[in-house]
Scaffold this motif. Sequence first.
Motif, PDB file in Angstrom:
ATOM      1  N   ASP A   1       1.850   6.858  -7.215  1.00 45.45           N
ATOM      2  CA  ASP A   1       0.776   7.418  -7.476  1.00 45.45           C
ATOM      3  C   ASP A   1       0.536   8.665  -7.054  1.00 45.45           C
ATOM      4  O   ASP A   1       0.408   9.788  -7.926  1.00 45.45           O
ATOM      5  N   ASN A   2       1.117   9.242  -5.951  1.00 48.39           N
ATOM      6  CA  ASN A   2       0.704  10.457  -5.157  1.00 48.39           C
ATOM      7  C   ASN A   2       1.806  11.567  -4.916  1.00 48.39           C
ATOM      8  O   ASN A   2       1.954  12.656  -4.611  1.00 48.39           O
ATOM      9  N   THR A   3       3.061  10.855  -4.823  1.00 46.62           N
ATOM     10  CA  THR A   3       4.382  11.370  -4.562  1.00 46.62           C
ATOM     11  C   THR A   3       5.315  11.573  -6.060  1.00 46.62           C
ATOM     12  O   THR A   3       5.621  12.395  -6.535  1.00 46.62           O
TER      13      THR A   3
ATOM     14  N   ALA B   1       0.948  -1.143   0.053  1.00 47.24           N
ATOM     15  CA  ALA B   1      -0.018   0.043   0.153  1.00 47.24           C
ATOM     16  C   ALA B   1       0.986   1.329  -0.240  1.00 47.24           C
ATOM     17  O   ALA B   1       0.397   2.344  -0.631  1.00 47.24           O
ATOM     18  N   ALA B   2       1.987   1.158   0.886  1.00 51.90           N
ATOM     19  CA  ALA B   2       2.760   2.350   0.741  1.00 51.90           C
ATOM     20  C   ALA B   2       3.439   2.722  -0.426  1.00 51.90           C
ATOM     21  O   ALA B   2       3.730   3.610  -1.048  1.00 51.90           O
TER      22      ALA B   2
ATOM     23  N   HIS C   1       2.359   1.552  -3.583  1.00 59.30           N
ATOM     24  CA  HIS C   1       1.398   1.911  -4.766  1.00 59.30           C
ATOM     25  C   HIS C   1       1.089   3.835  -4.442  1.00 59.30           C
ATOM     26  O   HIS C   1       1.155   4.558  -5.243  1.00 59.30           O
ATOM     27  N   ASP C   2       1.025   3.902  -3.121  1.00 65.99           N
ATOM     28  CA  ASP C   2       0.759   5.415  -2.525  1.00 65.99           C
ATOM     29  C   ASP C   2       1.810   6.446  -2.858  1.00 65.99           C
ATOM     30  O   ASP C   2       1.522   7.306  -3.639  1.00 65.99           O
ATOM     31  N   TRP C   3       3.054   5.875  -2.779  1.00 65.80           N
ATOM     32  CA  TRP C   3       4.187   6.724  -3.197  1.00 65.80           C
ATOM     33  C   TRP C   3       4.390   6.904  -4.501  1.00 65.80           C
ATOM     34  O   TRP C   3       4.444   8.059  -5.063  1.00 65.80           O
TER      35      TRP C   3
END
Length: 101
Positions: free
Chosen positions: A26-28, A19-20, A22-24
């Motif tokens: 996509d969003n960072t 999850a971390a 994919h979040d990194w």
Amino acid sequence: MASGVLIVESRPASPEEAAAYHDWYDNTHLPEILKVDGFVAARRLASLGGDTFIVIYEIDGDVEAAKAALAQAQASGTMSRPTGVELAPPPTVRYFTQLIR
């Protein structure tokens, strides 16, 4: 039309860090890299097994100049450090340029 691409193959460090990861991405990471001169688009794809991912970054203009601009952004600290990415082995990074025939 893009004059080249950067293809990066990577995977999460563990199922718990997926999850971390994919979040990194996509969003960072994607917003940061698209601010680097030459990088104009990006898309992420998953392997059919879902354990390995690639990102295809489209480059407009001089591929070597875009590569140098990305290296400068990473060296200056403008780009964030990866989160949840498997680093042993490290991601596969390859630049390609359009063939002109």
